[in-house]
Design an enzyme around this catalytic site. Structure first.
Site, PDB file in Angstrom:
ATOM      1  N   CYS A 134       0.711   4.633  26.144  1.00  0.00           N
ATOM      2  CA  CYS A 134       0.071   5.804  26.746  1.00  0.00           C
ATOM      3  C   CYS A 134      -1.173   5.405  27.517  1.00  0.00           C
ATOM      4  O   CYS A 134      -1.367   5.818  28.661  1.00  0.00           O
ATOM      5  CB  CYS A 134      -0.308   6.817  25.665  1.00  0.00           C
ATOM      6  N   HIS A 135      -2.054   4.618  26.899  1.00  0.00           N
ATOM      7  CA  HIS A 135      -3.405   4.443  27.444  1.00  0.00           C
ATOM      8  C   HIS A 135      -3.522   3.326  28.475  1.00  0.00           C
ATOM      9  O   HIS A 135      -4.524   3.255  29.171  1.00  0.00           O
ATOM     10  CB  HIS A 135      -4.396   4.256  26.296  1.00  0.00           C
TER      11      HIS A 135
ATOM     12  N   CYS B 174     -39.478  -1.176  10.797  1.00  0.00           N
ATOM     13  CA  CYS B 174     -39.181  -2.461  11.456  1.00  0.00           C
ATOM     14  C   CYS B 174     -38.922  -2.278  12.944  1.00  0.00           C
ATOM     15  O   CYS B 174     -39.380  -3.052  13.766  1.00  0.00           O
ATOM     16  CB  CYS B 174     -37.961  -3.107  10.813  1.00  0.00           C
ATOM     17  N   HIS B 175     -38.133  -1.263  13.263  1.00  0.00           N
ATOM     18  CA  HIS B 175     -37.708  -1.072  14.666  1.00  0.00           C
ATOM     19  C   HIS B 175     -38.677  -0.143  15.373  1.00  0.00           C
ATOM     20  O   HIS B 175     -38.306   0.913  15.878  1.00  0.00           O
ATOM     21  CB  HIS B 175     -36.285  -0.504  14.718  1.00  0.00           C
TER      22      HIS B 175
ATOM     23  N   CYS C  85     -28.417  -3.073   7.009  1.00  0.00           N
ATOM     24  CA  CYS C  85     -29.873  -2.916   7.007  1.00  0.00           C
ATOM     25  C   CYS C  85     -30.322  -2.224   5.733  1.00  0.00           C
ATOM     26  O   CYS C  85     -31.314  -2.598   5.117  1.00  0.00           O
ATOM     27  CB  CYS C  85     -30.340  -2.097   8.216  1.00  0.00           C
TER      28      CYS C  85
ATOM     29  N   CYS D 180      -0.356   2.064  21.285  1.00  0.00           N
ATOM     30  CA  CYS D 180      -1.487   2.616  22.047  1.00  0.00           C
ATOM     31  C   CYS D 180      -1.312   2.327  23.542  1.00  0.00           C
ATOM     32  O   CYS D 180      -1.534   3.186  24.394  1.00  0.00           O
ATOM     33  CB  CYS D 180      -2.812   2.003  21.595  1.00  0.00           C
TER      34      CYS D 180
ATOM     35  N   CYS E  66      -5.016   9.189  16.167  1.00  0.00           N
ATOM     36  CA  CYS E  66      -3.984   8.600  17.035  1.00  0.00           C
ATOM     37  C   CYS E  66      -2.826   8.092  16.181  1.00  0.00           C
ATOM     38  O   CYS E  66      -1.658   8.309  16.521  1.00  0.00           O
ATOM     39  CB  CYS E  66      -4.551   7.424  17.834  1.00  0.00           C
TER      40      CYS E  66
ATOM     41  N   ARG F 148     -11.145   9.116  15.211  1.00  0.00           N
ATOM     42  CA  ARG F 148     -10.263   9.341  16.362  1.00  0.00           C
ATOM     43  C   ARG F 148      -9.032   8.425  16.291  1.00  0.00           C
ATOM     44  O   ARG F 148      -7.911   8.841  16.587  1.00  0.00           O
ATOM     45  CB  ARG F 148     -11.028   9.091  17.671  1.00  0.00           C
TER      46      ARG F 148
END
Lengths: 151, 256
Positions: free
Chosen positions: B175-176, B77-78, B109, B172, B217, B213
């Site tokens: 810190c971020h 398809c792609h 899909c 979160c 955390c 990930r």
């Protein structure tokens, strides 16, 4: 999971409020301003052991965020203040309060509360109903940090 | 708390009825937003940018093979590839009326068009296909916007990002948003963008998804982690993608 957490906090709120102090290791009457005058433990505290608590990854691991001159620990963090001469700035009672539950005075602080069990959220099972540090470890830390002066 | 204020600003913006595109307010201004690769050593960045030295390309190659398999195959398809597609994920799926990420799109899909079963989250096959699709958008800016359909997912993601949790009781954002660029021992705190994922992490000695990930955390602050592929993590991934919009997609990235 979330629903379970929400439910359990609701249950906590509904049933535990009158006895909320029972859950609190350090009751409000022990805190005066930004101090906790009374030691949390009766065992003798040691500057040397406190230094180990400060550095050890499995204990306080305070060097993750703080620095102290001359300490045998590479790559000390700088998220929190430099504590090289903290003993000149703060009393033992002030240092103890800051380790125990600074969030009770400064709700937005990034400093964890190392001796607190109330109002926590989504705690991993193996850490539930446990403080980050023991009363003894905190008293060793207080002894070590109080000893950190210019002279 | 600052984050809460940002949320309210966002809600405020959403209240005007004629608004279809909602522009949320983030703590880190757009001009200050930088990729996690800015906090890596020059050697690691060079490794990430070298297709032969970057271990993530092993998964991209596996994904290229898998893309040709099945009846019909993905490539059936792609046929013109999927350049740019990954920059728009997570995205709203009208069929299920849910927000899905790239992994979810690949699995839809398979079940809708290929007569195949869903691949387990974090399986080598799903990571490889995701890496193969994401790599085709390498260097293109992430472009994810909040729409009325995805507003509640955005708010759920924002809420997760701003809520303190775990024995260490950290959010979160603390810190971020508030302390990025500072040192946690030998590591520099990043802004927490997901634009390198799926990525190869030295700590894992493995290739993994953004959800893996996020799981790390959560356990890092001693919080009970969510399931990989859970709606909570997809919503958080969406919040992060809106927040990272404009940054180049770097998958397969290399991270510490």
């Amino acid at each position: 999971m979330i629903r379970a957490c929400a439910l359990s906090s609701l249950v906590t709120l509904l049933f535990c409020c009158p006895e909320a102090f029972a859950e609190q290791l350090v009751t409000p009457d022990m805190i005066v301003g930004d101090t906790i005058a009374a030691p949390l433990s009766n065992t003798a505290s040691s500057v040397e052991v406190g230094k180990t608590v400060f550095v050890d990854r499995d204990q306080g691991h305070c060097v993750l965020c703080h620095q102290i001159d001359g300490l045998d620990a590479e790559f000390q963090g700088n998220v929190g203040p430099d504590l090289s001469t903290v003993g000149d700035r703060l009393s033992a009672a002030q240092i103890r309060f800051r380790i125990v539950d600074l969030q009770s005075l400064i709700p937005d602080t990034v400093m964890p509360s190392y001796y607190r069990l109330h109002d926590l959220n989504q705690v991993q099972e193996e850490f539930q109903d446990q403080t980050i540090l023991s009363a003894e470890q905190i008293e060793h830390l207080v002894a070590y940090l109080t000893s950190r002066t210019q002279d | 708390m600052r984050l809460l204020a940002a949320c309210f600003l966002f809600v405020g913006a959403a209240c005007s009825p004629e608004t279809t595109q909602l522009e949320p307010d983030f703590t880190i201004e757009a001009s200050q937003r930088v990729s996690g690769s800015n906090f890596l050593t020059p050697e690691t960045v060079a490794q990430q940018n070298d297709d032969f030295e970057n271990p993530g390309y092993l998964w991209v190659e596996r994904g290229a093979d898998l893309f040709e398999q099945g009846e019909p195959s993905c490539a059936g398809c792609h046929e013109n590839g999927l350049e740019g597609v990954a920059t728009h994920y997570p995205a709203f799926d009208t069929g299920t009326q849910t927000l899905i990420n790239l992994e979810g799109r690949i699995n839809l899909c398979r079940t809708r068009h290929q007569g195949l079963t869903s691949l387990p989250y974090e399986s080598d096959e799903l990571l490889s296909l995701t890496a193969f699709v994401a790599e085709q958008s390498r260097g293109l800016p992430i472009s994810v916007e909040v729409t009325p359909q995805t507003q509640s997912a955005f708010e759920s993601g924002a809420n997760y990002f701003m809520t303190r949790r775990g024995q260490l009781n950290l959010a979160c954002t603390q810190c971020h948003d508030d302390n990025w660029g500072k040192q946690l021992r030998g590591d520099t705190i990043s802004q927490g963008h997901g634009n390198g994922f799926p990525a190869y992490r030295f700590e894992w000695e493995d290739f993994g998804s953004l959800h893996r990930r996020l799981h790390d955390c959560d356990t890092g602050v001693r919080a009970a982690p969510m399931e990989l592929g859970s709606q909570t993590y997809i919503d958080l991934e969406f919040y992060l993608a809106v927040r990272a919009s404009g940054l180049e997609l770097e998958s397969p990235g290399i991270r510490r």
